[in-house]
Design a protein around this motif. Structure first.
Motif, PDB file in Angstrom:
ATOM      1  N   ALA A 114      20.907  13.749 -18.269  1.00 35.44           N
ATOM      2  CA  ALA A 114      20.632  15.135 -17.539  1.00 35.44           C
ATOM      3  C   ALA A 114      19.952  15.788 -19.016  1.00 35.44           C
ATOM      4  O   ALA A 114      19.635  17.267 -18.677  1.00 35.44           O
ATOM      5  CB  ALA A 114      22.151  15.818 -18.164  1.00 35.44           C
ATOM      6  N   THR A 131      18.209  21.554  -8.975  1.00 36.53           N
ATOM      7  CA  THR A 131      18.369  21.206  -9.886  1.00 36.53           C
ATOM      8  C   THR A 131      19.904  19.692  -9.730  1.00 36.53           C
ATOM      9  O   THR A 131      20.791  18.977 -10.007  1.00 36.53           O
ATOM     10  CB  THR A 131      19.554  22.038 -11.544  1.00 36.53           C
ATOM     11  N   GLU A 187      20.070  16.285 -10.007  1.00 34.15           N
ATOM     12  CA  GLU A 187      21.836  15.429 -10.385  1.00 34.15           C
ATOM     13  C   GLU A 187      22.355  14.467  -8.933  1.00 34.15           C
ATOM     14  O   GLU A 187      23.179  13.319  -9.893  1.00 34.15           O
ATOM     15  CB  GLU A 187      22.966  16.207 -10.845  1.00 34.15           C
TER      16      GLU A 187
END
Length: 129
Positions: free
Chosen positions: A43, A62, A66
Protein backbone atom coordinates in the motif's frame (compact mmCIF):
# COMPACT_ATOMS: atom_id res chain seq x y z
CA UNK A 1 21.65 -42.26 5.87
CA UNK A 2 18.71 -44.55 5.15
CA UNK A 3 17.13 -44.69 1.70
CA UNK A 4 13.96 -43.14 3.16
CA UNK A 5 15.98 -40.25 4.60
CA UNK A 6 17.82 -39.77 1.29
CA UNK A 7 14.53 -39.82 -0.59
CA UNK A 8 13.04 -37.39 1.91
CA UNK A 9 15.95 -34.97 1.63
CA UNK A 10 16.08 -35.14 -2.16
CA UNK A 11 13.00 -32.94 -2.50
CA UNK A 12 14.97 -30.12 -0.91
CA UNK A 13 16.87 -29.70 -4.16
CA UNK A 14 13.69 -29.56 -6.24
CA UNK A 15 13.69 -26.72 -8.73
CA UNK A 16 10.95 -24.47 -10.02
CA UNK A 17 10.83 -22.16 -12.98
CA UNK A 18 10.10 -18.51 -12.42
CA UNK A 19 8.02 -16.32 -14.72
CA UNK A 20 11.26 -15.11 -16.29
CA UNK A 21 12.15 -18.71 -17.18
CA UNK A 22 15.03 -19.06 -14.76
CA UNK A 23 15.34 -22.10 -12.54
CA UNK A 24 15.34 -21.31 -8.85
CA UNK A 25 16.19 -23.80 -6.11
CA UNK A 26 13.47 -24.20 -3.53
CA UNK A 27 14.42 -25.24 0.00
CA UNK A 28 10.87 -26.09 1.02
CA UNK A 29 7.26 -25.38 0.09
CA UNK A 30 7.12 -22.55 2.63
CA UNK A 31 9.87 -20.78 0.70
CA UNK A 32 7.65 -20.72 -2.39
CA UNK A 33 4.94 -18.97 -0.37
CA UNK A 34 7.48 -16.50 1.07
CA UNK A 35 8.80 -15.72 -2.42
CA UNK A 36 5.26 -15.03 -3.60
CA UNK A 37 4.60 -12.69 -0.67
CA UNK A 38 7.71 -10.65 -1.49
CA UNK A 39 6.36 -10.04 -5.02
CA UNK A 40 3.08 -8.51 -3.80
CA UNK A 41 2.50 -4.80 -4.22
CA UNK A 42 2.23 -2.89 -0.98
CA UNK A 43 0.00 0.00 0.00
CA UNK A 44 3.06 2.30 0.28
CA UNK A 45 3.01 3.40 -3.40
CA UNK A 46 -0.60 4.54 -2.95
CA UNK A 47 0.43 6.79 -0.05
CA UNK A 48 3.36 8.11 -2.08
CA UNK A 49 1.02 8.87 -5.01
CA UNK A 50 -1.25 10.79 -2.65
CA UNK A 51 1.66 12.92 -1.48
CA UNK A 52 2.75 13.60 -5.08
CA UNK A 53 -0.65 14.89 -6.18
CA UNK A 54 -1.42 16.73 -2.98
CA UNK A 55 -3.63 14.11 -1.35
CA UNK A 56 -6.40 14.49 -3.90
CA UNK A 57 -6.97 10.80 -4.74
CA UNK A 58 -10.70 10.14 -5.18
CA UNK A 59 -12.14 7.52 -2.87
CA UNK A 60 -13.33 5.33 -5.73
CA UNK A 61 -9.78 5.21 -7.13
CA UNK A 62 -8.26 4.27 -3.78
CA UNK A 63 -10.98 1.65 -3.26
CA UNK A 64 -10.31 0.17 -6.70
CA UNK A 65 -6.56 0.13 -6.11
CA UNK A 66 -7.02 -1.57 -2.74
CA UNK A 67 -9.45 -4.13 -4.19
CA UNK A 68 -6.98 -4.95 -6.97
CA UNK A 69 -4.13 -5.24 -4.46
CA UNK A 70 -6.18 -7.72 -2.40
CA UNK A 71 -7.09 -9.68 -5.54
CA UNK A 72 -3.43 -9.85 -6.57
CA UNK A 73 -2.50 -11.09 -3.10
CA UNK A 74 -5.18 -13.79 -3.28
CA UNK A 75 -4.04 -14.88 -6.74
CA UNK A 76 -0.42 -14.99 -5.59
CA UNK A 77 -1.50 -17.25 -2.71
CA UNK A 78 -3.31 -19.53 -5.19
CA UNK A 79 -0.21 -19.67 -7.39
CA UNK A 80 2.01 -20.48 -4.41
CA UNK A 81 -0.37 -23.21 -3.20
CA UNK A 82 -0.48 -24.73 -6.69
CA UNK A 83 3.32 -24.82 -6.81
CA UNK A 84 3.48 -26.42 -3.37
CA UNK A 85 0.88 -29.00 -4.44
CA UNK A 86 2.81 -29.77 -7.61
CA UNK A 87 6.04 -30.21 -5.67
CA UNK A 88 4.24 -32.42 -3.16
CA UNK A 89 2.66 -34.61 -5.83
CA UNK A 90 5.98 -35.08 -7.60
CA UNK A 91 7.69 -35.85 -4.29
CA UNK A 92 5.00 -38.39 -3.35
CA UNK A 93 5.26 -40.13 -6.73
CA UNK A 94 9.05 -40.30 -6.38
CA UNK A 95 8.76 -41.74 -2.85
CA UNK A 96 6.29 -44.41 -3.98
CA UNK A 97 8.47 -45.33 -6.96
CA UNK A 98 11.48 -45.63 -4.68
CA UNK A 99 9.52 -47.75 -2.19
CA UNK A 100 8.29 -50.12 -4.91
CA UNK A 101 11.80 -50.46 -6.35
CA UNK A 102 13.02 -51.35 -2.86
CA UNK A 103 10.41 -54.08 -2.44
CA UNK A 104 7.51 -52.40 -0.66
CA UNK A 105 4.10 -53.96 -1.30
CA UNK A 106 1.08 -52.11 -2.63
CA UNK A 107 -0.63 -52.93 0.67
CA UNK A 108 2.14 -51.13 2.59
CA UNK A 109 1.97 -48.16 0.22
CA UNK A 110 -1.81 -48.07 0.55
CA UNK A 111 -1.48 -48.03 4.34
CA UNK A 112 1.15 -45.27 4.19
CA UNK A 113 -1.04 -43.09 1.96
CA UNK A 114 -4.28 -43.81 3.79
CA UNK A 115 -5.85 -45.75 0.91
CA UNK A 116 -6.37 -49.35 -0.11
CA UNK A 117 -3.72 -51.28 -2.01
CA UNK A 118 -5.92 -51.14 -5.09
CA UNK A 119 -6.31 -47.36 -4.89
CA UNK A 120 -2.55 -46.92 -4.33
CA UNK A 121 -1.76 -49.17 -7.29
CA UNK A 122 -4.23 -47.36 -9.54
CA UNK A 123 -2.88 -43.94 -8.59
CA UNK A 124 0.86 -44.60 -8.55
CA UNK A 125 1.56 -47.46 -10.94
CA UNK A 126 1.44 -45.29 -14.07
CA UNK A 127 5.15 -44.55 -13.76
CA UNK A 128 7.42 -47.40 -14.91
CA UNK A 129 9.35 -49.08 -12.13
Amino acid sequence: MSSAARASSSWVSAARTSAAGTTVGCADPGEVVDQQRRRLPSAAPLAQLGRLIGGQIPDDVTDTIERLRVQLAALAAVEAAARVEKLGAARLQHAVTTAIRNGASWTAIGNATGTTRQAAHQRFSKVPF
